[in-house]
Write an enzyme that holds these catalytic residues in place. Sequence first.
Site, PDB file in Angstrom:
ATOM      1  CE  LYS A   1      -1.494  -4.622   3.468  1.00  0.00           C
ATOM      2  NZ  LYS A   1      -1.706  -5.917   2.781  1.00  0.00           N
ATOM      3  CB  SER A  25      -0.852  -0.009   1.275  1.00  0.00           C
ATOM      4  OG  SER A  25      -1.458   1.251   1.476  1.00  0.00           O
ATOM      5  CE1 TYR A  61      -3.676  -2.087   5.411  1.00  0.00           C
ATOM      6  CE2 TYR A  61      -2.986   0.115   4.736  1.00  0.00           C
ATOM      7  CZ  TYR A  61      -3.389  -1.155   4.416  1.00  0.00           C
ATOM      8  OH  TYR A  61      -3.499  -1.525   3.096  1.00  0.00           O
TER       9      TYR A  61
HETATM   10  C1  WQD Z   1      -9.033  10.321   0.684  1.00  0.00           C
HETATM   11  C2  WQD Z   1      -9.117  11.803   1.024  1.00  0.00           C
HETATM   12  C3  WQD Z   1      -9.701  12.285   3.305  1.00  0.00           C
HETATM   13  C4  WQD Z   1     -13.887  10.935   3.158  1.00  0.00           C
HETATM   14  C5  WQD Z   1      -6.571   5.266   2.775  1.00  0.00           C
HETATM   15  C6  WQD Z   1      -5.409   4.567   3.381  1.00  0.00           C
HETATM   16  C7  WQD Z   1      -4.540   4.021   2.328  1.00  0.00           C
HETATM   17  C8  WQD Z   1      -5.328   3.147   1.365  1.00  0.00           C
HETATM   18  C9  WQD Z   1      -6.505   3.876   0.836  1.00  0.00           C
HETATM   19  C10 WQD Z   1      -5.392   0.799   1.898  1.00  0.00           C
HETATM   20  C11 WQD Z   1      -8.491  12.153   2.371  1.00  0.00           C
HETATM   21  C12 WQD Z   1     -10.740  12.794   2.351  1.00  0.00           C
HETATM   22  C13 WQD Z   1     -12.567  11.215   2.866  1.00  0.00           C
HETATM   23  C14 WQD Z   1     -14.817  12.027   3.316  1.00  0.00           C
HETATM   24  C15 WQD Z   1     -13.021  13.567   2.881  1.00  0.00           C
HETATM   25  N1  WQD Z   1      -5.838   1.979   1.996  1.00  0.00           N
HETATM   26  N2  WQD Z   1     -12.139  12.507   2.733  1.00  0.00           N
HETATM   27  N3  WQD Z   1     -14.343  13.291   3.167  1.00  0.00           N
HETATM   28  O1  WQD Z   1      -6.845   8.204   3.551  1.00  0.00           O
HETATM   29  O2  WQD Z   1      -6.006   8.689   1.212  1.00  0.00           O
HETATM   30  O3  WQD Z   1      -6.065   6.373   2.019  1.00  0.00           O
HETATM   31  O4  WQD Z   1      -7.268   4.379   1.915  1.00  0.00           O
HETATM   32  O5  WQD Z   1      -4.355   0.430   1.451  1.00  0.00           O
HETATM   33  O6  WQD Z   1      -3.560   3.305   2.924  1.00  0.00           O
HETATM   34  O7  WQD Z   1      -4.702   5.494   4.189  1.00  0.00           O
HETATM   35  O8  WQD Z   1      -8.168   7.452   1.492  1.00  0.00           O
HETATM   36  O9  WQD Z   1     -10.464   7.582   0.672  1.00  0.00           O
HETATM   37  O10 WQD Z   1     -10.062   7.602   3.179  1.00  0.00           O
HETATM   38  O11 WQD Z   1      -9.455   9.588   1.824  1.00  0.00           O
HETATM   39  O12 WQD Z   1     -12.653  14.737   2.781  1.00  0.00           O
HETATM   40  O13 WQD Z   1     -16.011  11.851   3.587  1.00  0.00           O
HETATM   41  O14 WQD Z   1     -10.512  12.133   1.140  1.00  0.00           O
HETATM   42  O15 WQD Z   1      -9.507  13.170   4.355  1.00  0.00           O
HETATM   43  O16 WQD Z   1      -7.883  13.402   2.255  1.00  0.00           O
HETATM   44  P1  WQD Z   1      -6.717   7.791   2.144  1.00  0.00           P
HETATM   45  P2  WQD Z   1      -9.608   7.990   1.813  1.00  0.00           P
END
Ligand code: WQD
Length: 330
Positions: free
Chosen positions: A145, A117, A141
Site C-alpha cells: 500500500k 490503508s 500488505y
Molecule cells: C482489530 C483488533 C485484533 C479478532 C487489519 C489490517 C488493516 C486493515 C483492517 C486493510 C485487533 C482484535 C480481532 C478477534 C480480537 N485492513 N481481535 N479477536 O488488525 O486492526 O487491521 O484490518 O486495510 O490494515 O491490519 O483489524 O479487525 O483484524 O482486528 O481480539 O476475534 O481486534 O487483535 O486488536 P486490524 P482486525
Amino acid sequence: MTWLITGGAGYIGAHVVRAMTEAGERAVVYDDLSTGIAERVPDDVPLVTGSTLDGALLSRVLADHQITGVVHLAAKKQVGESVERPLHYYRENVEGLRVLLEAVTAAGVASFVFSSSAAVYGMPDVDLVTEETPCLPMSPYGETKLAGEWLVRATGRATGLATASLRYFNVAGTASPELADVGVFNLVPMVFEKLTEGAAPRVFGDDYPTPDGTCVRDYIHVADLAEAHVTVARALQAAPGRELTLNIGRGEGVSVRDMITRINETTGHHRPPTIAPRRPGDPARVVASADRITTELGWKARHDVQDMITTAWEGWLHRHPEAAQGSPRG
Ligand code: WQD
C-alpha cells in the site's frame, strides 16, 4: 464524469459504486471477481470482468467508456496471507497498479483515487495518527500500500494526473444487508462467527498498555468511507493536478473489549469473551486524526460504532439466519 471503479464488486467497492451513482456520477466496474460478487453491482452499472494486470483490456475499457476518473480498490487485503505470499501481494497490488497507471496516463484520464490503508503506519507510537506520522509498515500488505502511494504520487507529479491516496482505518458495517462483508477476517465478523457457533468471542491479548488492556482501533462505517470517496473524487475533478493523502477515520478509539460488549448487547447473545494470546504484529493503539480531510474538503463521518455493529449484524443475519438469538445453534 465517468468513473472506473476497480474492485467495485467487493465489499468496500460496491459501497463506493452505490455512493457515486447516488451522487449522480456515472460508474463502470472493473473486477476480476476473485473475491468480488457480481450481484453487488447494480444492473445499470456496466461490469467488466478482468485483472488489473491486463493492460490491453484496461486500455480498451478506458477508451470504450470514455473514462475520466479512476477509483482503484482492486487489491489483495489480508495481512496474514501477505506474510506467506509476499510475491503474490506485490504482483497484485503493486504491479497491478503500475499496469493500470500506464493505461490511465496513456488514455489521458484526469483523476485517480487510490485505496490505501492505515497499515502503512505500522505500529504508530502516537495518540492520534496524522498523515505526517512516519510510515513504517509491518507487513508485505502494508508495504504494497505504501509503495502504491509512491507510484500514484510520482505518476501524478510527472503527468499532471490529479491523485488521492486514502488511508482507511478499520472499516465495518454495511449500507444494506446484500452489500455486507462476507469475509471473516476482522474483529466484527470474527465475533459474529463465534456467537453463531455458540462459542465465546476471543480477545487477542488483554495486557496491552491501554485503559482496559485490549487493543484500541478507529472504526469507520463503510457508508461514510464511500461518501469520502465521492467528496475526494469531486475535489480532484475540480482541481486538475491536485495531490492528496488523507486519513479516513473518525478520531475515536474503541477497545476490543468495548466492541465485544456492544456486539453482545446488539445481538442478544451475551457471551463473555475468552482471553487468547496476543496476535503477532498487532499494535496497541491505532486511531486517526481525521482533521485534514475535514479541514480541506469538509468531509466528516456521520455514523457511530453502534450503527456499524447494528448494520453489520443485519448483513450477517441475511446470510446466517441461524445466528438469530434464540434459534437453534450448531
Ligand atoms: C482489530 C483488533 C485484533 C479478532 C487489519 C489490517 C488493516 C486493515 C483492517 C486493510 C485487533 C482484535 C480481532 C478477534 C480480537 N485492513 N481481535 N479477536 O488488525 O486492526 O487491521 O484490518 O486495510 O490494515 O491490519 O483489524 O479487525 O483484524 O482486528 O481480539 O476475534 O481486534 O487483535 O486488536 P486490524 P482486525
